[in-house]
Design an enzyme around this catalytic site. Structure first.
Site, PDB file in Angstrom:
ATOM      1  N   LYS A 191       3.350  -3.185  10.539  1.00 35.51           N
ATOM      2  CA  LYS A 191       3.736  -2.457   9.504  1.00 35.51           C
ATOM      3  C   LYS A 191       2.799  -1.357   9.575  1.00 35.51           C
ATOM      4  CE  LYS A 191       3.837  -0.718   5.951  1.00 35.51           C
ATOM      5  NZ  LYS A 191       3.527   0.923   5.676  1.00 35.51           N
ATOM      6  N   GLY A 222       8.206   2.193   7.070  1.00 32.26           N
ATOM      7  CA  GLY A 222       8.982   2.705   5.834  1.00 32.26           C
ATOM      8  C   GLY A 222       8.192   3.739   5.138  1.00 32.26           C
ATOM      9  N   GLY A 224       7.512   4.042   1.967  1.00 29.30           N
ATOM     10  CA  GLY A 224       6.916   3.658   0.752  1.00 29.30           C
ATOM     11  C   GLY A 224       6.148   2.302   0.736  1.00 29.30           C
ATOM     12  N   GLY A 228       5.860  -3.052   3.346  1.00 32.40           N
ATOM     13  CA  GLY A 228       4.649  -3.931   3.759  1.00 32.40           C
ATOM     14  C   GLY A 228       4.785  -4.980   2.602  1.00 32.40           C
ATOM     15  N   GLU A 266      -9.259  -5.809   5.536  1.00 33.80           N
ATOM     16  CA  GLU A 266     -10.592  -4.584   5.662  1.00 33.80           C
ATOM     17  C   GLU A 266     -10.145  -3.481   4.956  1.00 33.80           C
ATOM     18  OE1 GLU A 266     -12.543  -5.356   8.111  1.00 33.80           O
ATOM     19  OE2 GLU A 266     -11.749  -6.745   9.486  1.00 33.80           O
ATOM     20  N   GLU A 406     -14.639   5.792  -3.236  1.00 32.05           N
ATOM     21  CA  GLU A 406     -14.235   6.399  -1.926  1.00 32.05           C
ATOM     22  C   GLU A 406     -13.622   7.571  -1.916  1.00 32.05           C
ATOM     23  OE1 GLU A 406     -11.522   4.128   0.567  1.00 32.05           O
ATOM     24  OE2 GLU A 406     -12.976   4.171   2.316  1.00 32.05           O
TER      25      GLU A 406
HETATM   26  P1  NAD Z   1      -3.471   2.431   1.833  1.00 27.74           P
HETATM   27  O1  NAD Z   1      -4.336   1.353   1.161  1.00 27.74           O
HETATM   28  O2  NAD Z   1      -3.037   3.467   0.907  1.00 27.74           O
HETATM   29  O3  NAD Z   1      -2.375   2.147   2.831  1.00 27.74           O
HETATM   30  C1  NAD Z   1      -2.634   0.988   3.851  1.00 27.74           C
HETATM   31  C2  NAD Z   1      -1.459   0.460   4.115  1.00 27.74           C
HETATM   32  O4  NAD Z   1      -0.767  -0.265   3.140  1.00 27.74           O
HETATM   33  C3  NAD Z   1      -0.029   1.427   4.435  1.00 27.74           C
HETATM   34  O5  NAD Z   1       0.575   0.851   5.629  1.00 27.74           O
HETATM   35  C4  NAD Z   1       0.745   1.281   3.384  1.00 27.74           C
HETATM   36  O6  NAD Z   1       2.071   1.499   3.293  1.00 27.74           O
HETATM   37  C5  NAD Z   1       0.598  -0.190   2.930  1.00 27.74           C
HETATM   38  N1  NAD Z   1       0.966  -0.498   1.641  1.00 27.74           N
HETATM   39  C6  NAD Z   1       0.923   0.323   0.404  1.00 27.74           C
HETATM   40  N2  NAD Z   1       1.271  -0.444  -0.538  1.00 27.74           N
HETATM   41  C7  NAD Z   1       1.434  -1.607  -0.132  1.00 27.74           C
HETATM   42  C8  NAD Z   1       1.816  -3.018  -1.011  1.00 27.74           C
HETATM   43  N3  NAD Z   1       1.891  -3.094  -2.268  1.00 27.74           N
HETATM   44  N4  NAD Z   1       1.988  -3.992  -0.279  1.00 27.74           N
HETATM   45  C9  NAD Z   1       1.979  -4.146   1.226  1.00 27.74           C
HETATM   46  N5  NAD Z   1       1.480  -2.868   1.875  1.00 27.74           N
HETATM   47  C10 NAD Z   1       1.253  -1.671   1.239  1.00 27.74           C
HETATM   48  O7  NAD Z   1      -4.672   3.191   2.768  1.00 27.74           O
HETATM   49  P2  NAD Z   1      -4.590   4.544   3.581  1.00 27.74           P
HETATM   50  O8  NAD Z   1      -4.795   5.715   2.820  1.00 27.74           O
HETATM   51  O9  NAD Z   1      -3.773   4.342   4.765  1.00 27.74           O
HETATM   52  O10 NAD Z   1      -6.022   4.327   4.640  1.00 27.74           O
HETATM   53  C11 NAD Z   1      -7.204   4.561   3.886  1.00 27.74           C
HETATM   54  C12 NAD Z   1      -8.053   3.354   3.264  1.00 27.74           C
HETATM   55  O11 NAD Z   1      -8.151   2.558   4.453  1.00 27.74           O
HETATM   56  C13 NAD Z   1      -9.355   3.735   3.126  1.00 27.74           C
HETATM   57  O12 NAD Z   1      -9.722   3.093   1.861  1.00 27.74           O
HETATM   58  C14 NAD Z   1     -10.247   3.179   4.138  1.00 27.74           C
HETATM   59  O13 NAD Z   1     -11.639   2.818   3.485  1.00 27.74           O
HETATM   60  C15 NAD Z   1      -9.347   2.118   4.624  1.00 27.74           C
HETATM   61  N6  NAD Z   1     -10.021   1.838   5.843  1.00 27.74           N
HETATM   62  C16 NAD Z   1     -10.590   0.480   6.102  1.00 27.74           C
HETATM   63  C17 NAD Z   1     -11.081   0.270   7.114  1.00 27.74           C
HETATM   64  C18 NAD Z   1     -11.754  -1.114   7.262  1.00 27.74           C
HETATM   65  O14 NAD Z   1     -12.011  -1.538   8.799  1.00 27.74           O
HETATM   66  N7  NAD Z   1     -12.318  -1.739   6.494  1.00 27.74           N
HETATM   67  C19 NAD Z   1     -10.592   0.867   8.226  1.00 27.74           C
HETATM   68  C20 NAD Z   1      -9.777   1.976   8.268  1.00 27.74           C
HETATM   69  C21 NAD Z   1      -9.623   2.257   6.875  1.00 27.74           C
END
Ligand code: NAD
Length: 501
Positions: A191, A222, A224, A228, A266, A406
């Site tokens: 996803k 999707g 929203g 996920g 992560e 962050e």
């Molecule tokens: P995000 O948390 O907004 O979204 C990540 C994913 O989660 C997306 O695919 C989103 O659609 C999905 N999602 C959102 N709500 C959900 C739910 N309730 N249930 C299941 N899935 C859901 O993150 P982002 O804005 O895409 O990415 C930035 C973040 O990712 C930053 O915090 C960054 O530090 C982190 N990041 C971490 C690593 C690592 O390896 N630690 C690597 C890259 C990015």
């Protein structure tokens, strides 16, 4: 007379389920180029039934894939790497357009890095999954006769893995999960992030080219949270491998607990770059400057907090200010551009609000802080897009929001410290613990200091990575580790086998 070709309308992409393609049951939504603000393509809006079908396909495929020999799994992963590289020229423009990455990052750090991950775990499929344990003499018990008892610990696949990823490096993030998961014999429902899912959907074509068995890799998308969330809720999904924000990670950990899912999380970071009094600033400044220069600071591991010994503070602030000023901000398609746009207008606004909040709390804006738009002074910028200038904030105190939370954009804060004790206290004073850095001429001192940092990774005099290291976070930066052979363990359950001879 020649006429310009009529540009074809943005394509509507489809879901990849059970080795075939299907329309999104709930329609589609536009994916927007962060630089041009044009629609790159339409991504499918998966319905609950689509997610269920993808999970069912992965479940169905699991039995035979998990029993497929390691050599064959390795061969499939190698063919996936070959097929991905063969389609490089199709992937690069698509990934560039949907992520807004500079052409240099888009061409050098997406397809080749993702392909290398498939190759690495093709080799990984062949790594020993059995750990022999020393024979153990046991006395007779009501359970069984005594004698010398032998045992092995065997890594087995977990089952169906839901891979939910962040937007910053779409196919690289996904390949980092997909490749070790498949190498271990798991099957996957991916996803991708809503902002840039088209390259991840296109990976379906790569799996077709590679002749991969249907159902081992499925992609649902999707706009929203629902898609996920459906994977997290499904009783047919055994594990969630998530890369994204700590806020969403918390939610997934709580929701996935109902079905006792295995979790690899992560999450976010707030990296400290500790500059000791004996540091070589020719190393420290560019390493910290990578928080601007690499992908507009949309990097979880970036050293966004420069913690600087008070004796070097002004020197570091001046060095970073010069570094920021030298970074070309502009059209990501221009080869000279270093800093392109951030992913969306919403994200740009969020970054700007952190900068404004810091200024209101008394931080000094040394560089950036302004919205970057096309003007006579900034002709390199297109008239559209979501640009933030590399921003440097000095006189920041550890309690300010910009020092604790962050930002995930091109923003660096500088905080002075008196001695190592204080440096460690500030470095550890956030909820995160993903990646810190120590800069010192005395590497033994830096090595000892690393032991006091509550963080999963420490770079000593470098922002360079080692792909075989365990990667993950302490505290709220995550749970679990991947990277190198640790990635194989992450997608395994341990099974003990015991016998008496
Ligand atoms: P995000 O948390 O907004 O979204 C990540 C994913 O989660 C997306 O695919 C989103 O659609 C999905 N999602 C959102 N709500 C959900 C739910 N309730 N249930 C299941 N899935 C859901 O993150 P982002 O804005 O895409 O990415 C930035 C973040 O990712 C930053 O915090 C960054 O530090 C982190 N990041 C971490 C690593 C690592 O390896 N630690 C690597 C890259 C990015």
């Amino acid at each position: 007379m020649t006429t310009d070709p009529v540009p074809s309308p943005p394509a509507t992409h489809r879901l990849f389920v059970n080795g075939g393609w299907r329309e999104g049951g709930d329609g589609s939504y536009p994916v927007v180029n962060p630089s041009t603000e044009q629609v790159v393509g339409h991504a499918p809006e998966a319905s609950a039934a689509d997610v269920e079908a993808a999970v069912a396909a992965a479940r169905e495929a699991f039995d035979s894939w998990s029993r497929t020999g390691a050599a064959e799994r390795a061969a499939v992963l190698n063919r996936v790497a070959d097929a991905l590289l063969a389609r490089n020229d199709e992937f690069v423009p698509l990934l560039q357009a949907e992520t807004g990455a500079t052409i240099r990052v888009a061409s050098s750090m997406q397809v080749p890095v993702a392909a290398e991950r498939f190759r690495r775990y093709a080799r990984g499929a062949l790594e020993a999954a059995v750990t022999p344990l020393a024979p153990y003499p046991v006395a007779a018990t009501p359970l069984a006769a005594g004698g010398l008892t032998s045992a092995v610990a065997v890594r087995r696949p977990v089952g169906v893995v839901g891979c939910i990823t962040s937007y910053n490096f779409p196919i690289v993030n996904l390949a980092g999960k997909l490749a070790p998961a498949l190498a271990m014999g798991n099957t996957v429902v991916a996803k991708p992030a809503p902002q840039d899912p088209l390259g991840c959907l296109k990976l379906g074509e790569v799996f077709e080219d590679a002749g991969a068995p249907p159902g081992i890799f499925n992609v649902v998308t999707g706009s929203g949270a629902a898609t996920g969330a459906a994977l997290v809720a499904s009783a047919e999904v055994d594990m969630i491998s998530f890369t994204g924000s700590t806020a969403v990670g918390r939610r997934i950990a709580a929701d996935g607990g109902h079905t006792m899912k295995r979790m690899l999380l992560e999450l976010g970071g707030k990296g400290a770059g500790i500059v000791l009094e004996d540091a070589d600033l020719r190393t420290a400044v560019p390493a910290i400057g990578s928080a601007w220069a690499f992908h507009s600071g949309q990097i979880c591991t970036a050293p966004t907090r420069a913690l600087v010994h008070e004796s070097r503070y002004e020197e570091v602030v001046a060095g970073l200010a010069r570094y920021a000023a030298a970074l070309a901000v502009g059209d990501p398609l221009s080869p000279s551009t270093v800093v392109g746009p951030v992913i969306t207008a919403l994200h740009r606004d969020r970054i700007e609000s952190y900068i404004a909040g810091a200024a209101a709390e008394g931080a000094r804006l040394v560089a950036g802080g302004t919205r970057k738009e096309h003007t006579a002074d900034s002709p390199a910028l297109p008239g559209t897009g979501f640009y933030v200038a590399p921003t440097l904030l000095a006189e920041v105190t550890p309690g300010m929001a910009v020092a604790r939370e962050e930002v995930f954009g091109p923003v660096v804060v500088v905080i002075p410290f008196r001695d190592e004790e204080e440096a460690v206290a500030i470095a550890n004073a956030t909820d995160f613990g993903l990646y810190d850095y120590v800069f010192s001429a005395d590497t033994a001192r830096a090595y000892a200091l690393a032991a006091r940092l509550r963080t999963g990774n420490v770079g000593i005099n470098t922002a360079q990575r080692h792909p075989e290291t365990p990667f993950g976070g302490f505290k709220q930066s995550g749970v679990g580790r991947d990277g190198g052979s640790y990635g194989l363990s992450a997608y395994s359950e341990l099974q003990s086998l015991v016998w008496q001879s």
